[in-house]
Structure formats: structure tokens, C-alpha cells
Design a protein around this motif. Structure first.
Motif, PDB file in Angstrom:
ATOM      1  N   CYS A  97      50.391  41.833  36.923  1.00  0.00           N
ATOM      2  CA  CYS A  97      49.717  42.280  38.144  1.00  0.00           C
ATOM      3  C   CYS A  97      48.244  42.581  37.883  1.00  0.00           C
ATOM      4  O   CYS A  97      47.362  42.173  38.650  1.00  0.00           O
ATOM      5  CB  CYS A  97      50.403  43.529  38.692  1.00  0.00           C
ATOM      6  N   GLY A  98      47.959  43.298  36.797  1.00  0.00           N
ATOM      7  CA  GLY A  98      46.600  43.753  36.565  1.00  0.00           C
ATOM      8  C   GLY A  98      45.613  42.662  36.242  1.00  0.00           C
ATOM      9  O   GLY A  98      44.434  42.759  36.583  1.00  0.00           O
ATOM     10  N   LEU A  99      46.059  41.599  35.585  1.00  0.00           N
ATOM     11  CA  LEU A  99      45.144  40.555  35.140  1.00  0.00           C
ATOM     12  C   LEU A  99      44.784  39.556  36.235  1.00  0.00           C
ATOM     13  O   LEU A  99      43.947  38.681  36.005  1.00  0.00           O
ATOM     14  CB  LEU A  99      45.747  39.814  33.940  1.00  0.00           C
ATOM     15  N   HIS A 100      45.387  39.686  37.408  1.00  0.00           N
ATOM     16  CA  HIS A 100      45.117  38.761  38.509  1.00  0.00           C
ATOM     17  C   HIS A 100      44.569  39.522  39.711  1.00  0.00           C
ATOM     18  O   HIS A 100      45.237  40.398  40.254  1.00  0.00           O
ATOM     19  CB  HIS A 100      46.397  38.022  38.914  1.00  0.00           C
ATOM     20  N   ARG A 101      43.380  39.172  40.134  1.00  0.00           N
ATOM     21  CA  ARG A 101      42.772  39.832  41.294  1.00  0.00           C
ATOM     22  C   ARG A 101      43.657  39.734  42.526  1.00  0.00           C
ATOM     23  O   ARG A 101      43.775  40.681  43.303  1.00  0.00           O
ATOM     24  CB  ARG A 101      41.396  39.197  41.565  1.00  0.00           C
ATOM     25  N   ALA A 102      44.321  38.594  42.694  1.00  0.00           N
ATOM     26  CA  ALA A 102      45.163  38.401  43.870  1.00  0.00           C
ATOM     27  C   ALA A 102      46.389  39.306  43.877  1.00  0.00           C
ATOM     28  O   ALA A 102      47.019  39.500  44.920  1.00  0.00           O
ATOM     29  CB  ALA A 102      45.605  36.936  43.959  1.00  0.00           C
ATOM     30  N   ARG A 103      46.745  39.871  42.706  1.00  0.00           N
ATOM     31  CA  ARG A 103      47.965  40.683  42.621  1.00  0.00           C
ATOM     32  C   ARG A 103      47.671  42.173  42.486  1.00  0.00           C
ATOM     33  O   ARG A 103      48.576  42.955  42.172  1.00  0.00           O
ATOM     34  CB  ARG A 103      48.824  40.207  41.443  1.00  0.00           C
ATOM     35  N   ILE A 104      46.438  42.582  42.761  1.00  0.00           N
ATOM     36  CA  ILE A 104      46.104  43.996  42.659  1.00  0.00           C
ATOM     37  C   ILE A 104      46.929  44.855  43.621  1.00  0.00           C
ATOM     38  O   ILE A 104      47.344  45.961  43.247  1.00  0.00           O
ATOM     39  CB  ILE A 104      44.589  44.209  42.866  1.00  0.00           C
ATOM     40  N   PRO A 105      47.240  44.414  44.852  1.00  0.00           N
ATOM     41  CA  PRO A 105      48.133  45.234  45.677  1.00  0.00           C
ATOM     42  C   PRO A 105      49.495  45.463  45.018  1.00  0.00           C
ATOM     43  O   PRO A 105      50.068  46.553  45.138  1.00  0.00           O
ATOM     44  CB  PRO A 105      48.259  44.419  46.970  1.00  0.00           C
ATOM     45  N   MET A 106      50.010  44.471  44.303  1.00  0.00           N
ATOM     46  CA  MET A 106      51.260  44.655  43.576  1.00  0.00           C
ATOM     47  C   MET A 106      51.092  45.698  42.483  1.00  0.00           C
ATOM     48  O   MET A 106      51.963  46.544  42.268  1.00  0.00           O
ATOM     49  CB  MET A 106      51.715  43.321  42.974  1.00  0.00           C
ATOM     50  N   LEU A 107      49.954  45.664  41.774  1.00  0.00           N
ATOM     51  CA  LEU A 107      49.696  46.644  40.731  1.00  0.00           C
ATOM     52  C   LEU A 107      49.636  48.051  41.313  1.00  0.00           C
ATOM     53  O   LEU A 107      50.194  49.000  40.748  1.00  0.00           O
ATOM     54  CB  LEU A 107      48.388  46.324  40.022  1.00  0.00           C
TER      55      LEU A 107
END
Length: 340
Positions: A224-234
Motif C-alpha cells: 500500500c505505502g509504495l504506491h501513490r494510488a493505494r494510499i487510501p488503502m494504507l
């Protein structure tokens, strides 16, 4: 307490032994000097939650943290490892999407986590009521994979957030990193715990000994953290962790006091009882709330991050509880030496 550097602050681990063809190929290639060529490694047949896939992911993610002894740091951004990592991530995410129920109401998900059922029973309940010192020390080994890098996966979110959510997440991270005091770093407190429990405190010192279920909980944070698109998941994952941390840590304090554990072991969990109760409120209202106000469309990803984190933690807890019920170790190899 002094602020002298400990082995856990400066150590980089050796590459681990492989656990299957995918991790074997990844580890083998990392032993060579970095180059820009592709890695024709086939991952489609890998078991998403299995030892081979999760170890390969853990090794590739570690290139973005401290790396490994003797591994060229230039591999971090080369196409070969990044391409294989992307395939492994897709495999892992597809499995999670299949196994974690869809939901577009993160408030409901987080509310559920805040209200524990009277008859709830999990790993911390078991340890508080019946856990042995040997089981507690084994649990420390599992948790060392994350707690010796505690807060680092969440820090990837900082440059991707703006305004109130950025400021609030930085405030939580400031606490996790000891409020400016090296001796209060949560990772340092856990290193102190390991030493007090007669265990190794070197970074990733127990990577060889923990199963895929342990690796998956940390890999999901990095994914989650390494992908800007997955920041809401983080953010959803982070909120879920903080909500469940305070009551779980309180039970760990009870377990450790019952077992007359060394003070340094109790200190780590006592710190989380207080700190994470505050972090929960900050994350829910100032980070999750701000994200939803700016982009209501990220609600499903926030909910997924929270639910997927709980799902993976549940798999790990079940692994430990099953092993202990069968009177065997939950580790992949003997790793917990007897206390002197």
C-alpha cells in the motif's frame, strides 16, 4: 537510557534462503551487480499466500528499506525486480480482493473495530489468559519483522497527502518515531524488549524463521505505502491497526505482568496502550475524514485497507493458535533459545 546506536539501528540482514522457485530466482539475481535487463521470472502459478510468493515479495520490498548485505543498492529501481514485484503484487491483491468482502463504508468498518464483542477471543486474549513465556517469546519473534521497522511503511504516505491529513499523519508518525528522542523510537523500544526477553535484536534477524502468514501482514503495508494510488488503502490499514492496538496491547501488558516479564517487555506494550488510543482518534477524524471530504470516491479503498489488514492479521493469529493448540512451534524452524 542512552541514545547510543544498537545493532538493530545499523544492521542489514543477509539474503535469506529461498522457499521455492520464485524466491530462489529473485535471490539468485540479487546476488549479481545491478543491470537494466528484464527478469523473465514466471509467477502466475505461485500461491498468493504461500511461502515462496510472500518471501519473494518481502525480499523485493526490502530493497526500498535497508536492503541486504552484499546486494547492490542500485537494484532498488531497476526494471527487473520492479517488474517481478508488480506481478507478485497483482497475484497477492487478486487473492485479497477475492477473500475480503467489498465495502464502501469505511466508517462502519472502523466502528465495528472499535466495539469488541463481549465474547471476542483472539491471540492477545489467549496470551493474556493462558499464554506461556515460551509462547510470548515466540510471538515476539513474529512481530520483530514489523516492529523493528515500525512506522516506516506508513511514512510513504506523507509526500502523497496534503493539508490536514498530511499534518495529522505526521503527528502520529512523530510519536511512533519517539517524538524526536532516539531512545523512544518504537522500533528501539521493541529492540529493548527482544534483548530483555533473551532474543536477538538485529533487524530482520528472524526473517528465516517466520512463516508466510507473518510476512504477508508486513508485505501488505509495503504494497500500500509504495504506491501513490493505494494510499487510501494504507490509511485504512493504519487506522485499523491503531484502533485494535490499544486494547490488544493492554492484554499483552496483562500477559506479561502475569508472567513476571522483564520491565522492558512491559514498557513496549504500555507505550502503545496510551499512544495508540490517541492515534486512533487522529487517524479517523483528521486523516480518514479529510481524505473522504476531498475525495468521496476513495471510501471503498479505505474500507478495503482496513478489512484486508484484519483478514491477514486473522490468518496469522489462527496460525499461531493452531500451532500452540497442537503443542508445536508456530515458526518455520527452531529460533527461540532458552533463557539463561
Amino acid at each position: 537510557m542512552t541514545s547510543q546506536l544498537r545493532s538493530s539501528d545499523v544492521h542489514t540482514a543477509p539474503l535469506p534462503r529461498s522457499r521455492g522457485p520464485i524466491s530462489a530466482e529473485v535471490i539468485s539475481r540479487l546476488r549479481s551487480p545491478a543491470d537494466i535487463g528484464p527478469w523473465p521470472i514466471q509467477v502466475a502459478s505461485g500461491e498468493p499466500y504461500g511461502e515462496d510468493v510472500q518471501l519473494a515479495l518481502a525480499v523485493l520490498y526490502e530493497m526500498h528499506y535497508r536492503g541486504f548485505d552484499g546486494v547492490d543498492a542500485e537494484w532498488e529501481w531497476m526494471p527487473g525486480p520492479l517488474g517481478v514485484r508488480a506481478q507478485l503484487e497483482q497475484l497477492f491483491l487478486r487473492a485479497l480482493r477475492h477473500d475480503v468482502p467489498e465495502c464502501d463504508d469505511p466508517d462502519a468498518v472502523l466502528d465495528d473495530l472499535c466495539h469488541e464483542a463481549r465474547d471476542a477471543w483472539g491471540l492477545s486474549h489467549q496470551l493474556a489468559a493462558y499464554g506461556t513465556w515460551e509462547q510470548v517469546r515466540e510471538y515476539f519473534v513474529h512481530r520483530s519483522i514489523y516492529h523493528l521497522k515500525e512506522a516506516d511503511p506508513n511514512a510513504w504516505a506523507i509526500p502523497r497527502l496534503t493539508g490536514r491529513s498530511k499534518a495529522a499523519l505526521v503527528a502520529v508518525e512523530f510519536d511512533e518515531y519517539g517524538g524526536g528522542h532516539a531512545e523512544r523510537l518504537h522500533s528501539r523500544l521493541f529492540a529493548n524488549l527482544l534483548v530483555a526477553a533473551g532474543l536477538r535484536d538485529d533487524y530482520l534477524g528472524y526473517l528465516e524463521y517466520v512463516p508466510a502468514d507473518t510476512l504477508a501482514t508486513v508485505n501488505f503495508m509495503s504494497l500500500c505505502g509504495l504506491h501513490r494510488a493505494r494510499i487510501p488503502m494504507l490509511v485504512g490499514m493504519f487506522a485499523a491497526v491503531e484502533i485494535t492496538s490499544s486494547p490488544g496491547s493492554r492484554r499483552m501488558v496483562s500477559a506479561l505482568e502475569r508472567l513476571d516479564a522483564p520491565p522492558a517487555c512491559i514498557t513496549f506494550y504500555a507505550e502503545h496502550v496510551e499512544a495508540d488510543a490517541v492515534h486512533e482518534l487522529v487517524l479517523r477524524h483528521d486523516v480518514v475524514g479529510d481524505l473522504l471530504a476531498k475525495d468521496p470516491g476513495c471510501a471503498a479503498d479505505i474500507a478495503f485497507g482496513a478489512n484486508a489488514s484484519e483478514f491477514l492479521d486473522g490468518r496469522l493469529a489462527q496460525h499461531l493458535l493452531t500451532a500452540w493448540a497442537e503443542n508445536r512451534s508456530s515458526l518455520t524452524a527452531p529460533a527461540v533459545p532458552p533463557m539463561q
